[in-house]
Design an enzyme around this catalytic site. Structure first.
Site, PDB file in Angstrom:
ATOM      1  N   SER A  62       0.866  -1.936   0.001  1.00 57.13           N
ATOM      2  CA  SER A  62      -0.016   0.220   0.280  1.00 57.13           C
ATOM      3  C   SER A  62       0.922   1.306   0.039  1.00 57.13           C
ATOM      4  O   SER A  62       0.647   2.353  -0.399  1.00 57.13           O
ATOM      5  CB  SER A  62      -1.158   0.050   1.458  1.00 57.13           C
ATOM      6  OG  SER A  62      -1.668  -1.033   1.351  1.00 57.13           O
ATOM      7  N   ASN A  63       1.957   0.944   1.067  1.00 55.07           N
ATOM      8  CA  ASN A  63       2.968   1.851   0.913  1.00 55.07           C
ATOM      9  C   ASN A  63       3.357   2.433  -0.363  1.00 55.07           C
ATOM     10  O   ASN A  63       4.103   3.544  -1.066  1.00 55.07           O
ATOM     11  CB  ASN A  63       4.015   1.961   1.916  1.00 55.07           C
ATOM     12  CG  ASN A  63       3.335   2.925   3.277  1.00 55.07           C
ATOM     13  OD1 ASN A  63       3.168   3.550   3.682  1.00 55.07           O
ATOM     14  ND2 ASN A  63       3.002   2.157   3.695  1.00 55.07           N
ATOM     15  N   LYS A  68      -0.270 -10.712   5.839  1.00 54.21           N
ATOM     16  CA  LYS A  68       0.045  -9.191   7.023  1.00 54.21           C
ATOM     17  C   LYS A  68      -0.826  -8.915   7.536  1.00 54.21           C
ATOM     18  O   LYS A  68      -1.827  -8.741   6.915  1.00 54.21           O
ATOM     19  CB  LYS A  68       0.874  -8.233   6.125  1.00 54.21           C
ATOM     20  CG  LYS A  68       0.922  -6.972   6.517  1.00 54.21           C
ATOM     21  CD  LYS A  68       1.783  -6.022   5.619  1.00 54.21           C
ATOM     22  CE  LYS A  68       2.697  -4.368   5.869  1.00 54.21           C
ATOM     23  NZ  LYS A  68       1.008  -3.920   5.943  1.00 54.21           N
ATOM     24  N   ILE A  89       6.179  -6.326   8.879  1.00 50.19           N
ATOM     25  CA  ILE A  89       6.424  -5.782   7.404  1.00 50.19           C
ATOM     26  C   ILE A  89       5.532  -4.385   7.963  1.00 50.19           C
ATOM     27  O   ILE A  89       4.534  -4.306   7.811  1.00 50.19           O
ATOM     28  CB  ILE A  89       5.268  -6.624   6.508  1.00 50.19           C
ATOM     29  CG1 ILE A  89       5.933  -7.596   6.864  1.00 50.19           C
ATOM     30  CG2 ILE A  89       5.609  -5.379   5.483  1.00 50.19           C
ATOM     31  CD1 ILE A  89       4.923  -8.782   5.369  1.00 50.19           C
TER      32      ILE A  89
END
Length: 324
Positions: free
Chosen positions: A50-51, A174, A218
């Site tokens: 997402s980052n 995650k 993560i």
């Protein structure tokens, strides 16, 4: 098909940089960032998390980024640093395509978000079917990414994740929900080295996850302070080995600072905030994001009373990071 989880440790969902005034990928800034993370001791890099603005990239850009990161690491002597590729999409068909392309580009594992465009039209059966069907076709070991913030509130519970964990090619998760009860339940139900690894998706529960038997983290904050995360991981390993509480006490001291900074960065501006801080503090890249994300204006933010408090928490971990 029988697969193994990624090794335990510290992984980073690397942010992606764009050239000033454009939305074209800035490979030089991206290279500098990847190498700083590797030098900081990370176990692996999540490309297109997402980052990494995965949903804003074309298939060609995704494949090119994975290959670029693998080449950058290999040429700099970091062949041991692993790559997980984010391959989530809104249909099983497209997700399967992205999984194949990830393998061809050099990834070792994939991480898959649950589709969410039609969240109201999906039930548990649809979610289970999606992940199992894609995992069946995926040529790489498969991890499930639970992040309610970006999946229209869909929050996979421990029962559903445990069911998915019995699939021979689904090897981990995650958990960006940060739910410690869920982390504990999953960590105590599976062997993270051989069957299914549970990773914290947020730095503020990193050490807690390790103490619960989880595999590591993560987390976005690793983009800023990889050395602190790897130090906490080493301190925990020393505690496990020697049963000396001093190692754990030092780890908790650092964890407290991470927790404050993790919260602060989320308030400062998320993806754009992480990139702006990296640019300001480490001298490469800039805070530009792809529309419709918003850039973070650090100069304006720190002038406010609340913003100043958030920035103080970030400054504290940056100071420690630069001393390591």
């Amino acid at each position: 098909m029988s697969s193994t989880p990624p090794p335990p440790g510290v992984y980073v969902p690397a942010v992606l940089f764009f050239r000033p005034g454009t939305e074209e990928i800035d490979e030089e800034a991206y290279r500098k960032h990847i190498l700083r993370l590797a030098e900081g001791g990370v176990t692996g890099i999540l490309v297109q998390g997402s980052n990494g603005e995965a949903q804003h990239l074309s298939h060609e850009e995704r494949s090119r980024n994975i290959a670029f990161v693998r080449k950058t690491l290999d040429e700099a002597g970091f062949k041991h640093v692993l790559i997980i590729a984010g391959t989530g999409a809104q249909s099983a068909r497209e997700t399967k395509e992205l999984c194949v392309q990830a393998k061809e580009s050099g990834a070792g594992w994939v991480l898959v978000l649950t589709p969410s465009t039609w969240a109201s039209a999906m039930g548990l059966d649809s979610i289970l079917k999606f992940h199992r069907e894609v995992a069946d076709a995926c040529p790489l070991p498969y991890m499930v990414y639970n992040f309610p913030t970006v999946t229209a509130g869909i929050d996979l519970d421990s029962d559903l994740l445990s069911s998915l964990g019995t699939h021979p090619n689904i090897v981990g998760t995650k958990l960006s929900c940060g739910n410690m009860g869920k982390i504990q339940r999953l960590s105590s139900s599976f062997d993270y080295q051989t069957s299914f690894a549970t990773f914290a998706g947020k730095s503020d529960v990193f050490l807690h996850t390790l103490l619960s038997g989880g595999a590591g983290t993560i987390a976005a904050l690793v983009n800023l302070v990889p050395k602190i995360h790897t130090k906490i991981y080493r301190l925990f390993a020393e505690y496990q080995k020697n049963k000396d509480a001093r190692f754990l006490e030092e780890a908790f001291t650092l964890q407290a600072k991470l927790s404050m900074a993790d919260w602060a960065v989320s308030k400062i501006g998320g993806v754009g905030g992480v990139k702006a801080i990296v640019s300001q503090e480490f001298g490469y890249g800039n805070g530009q994001v792809r529309v419709p994300l918003r850039e973070a204006n650090l100069g304006v933010l720190v002038q406010s009373e609340q913003g100043g408090k958030w920035w103080k928490a970030v400054e504290e971990v940056l100071k420690i990071e630069k001393s390591l």
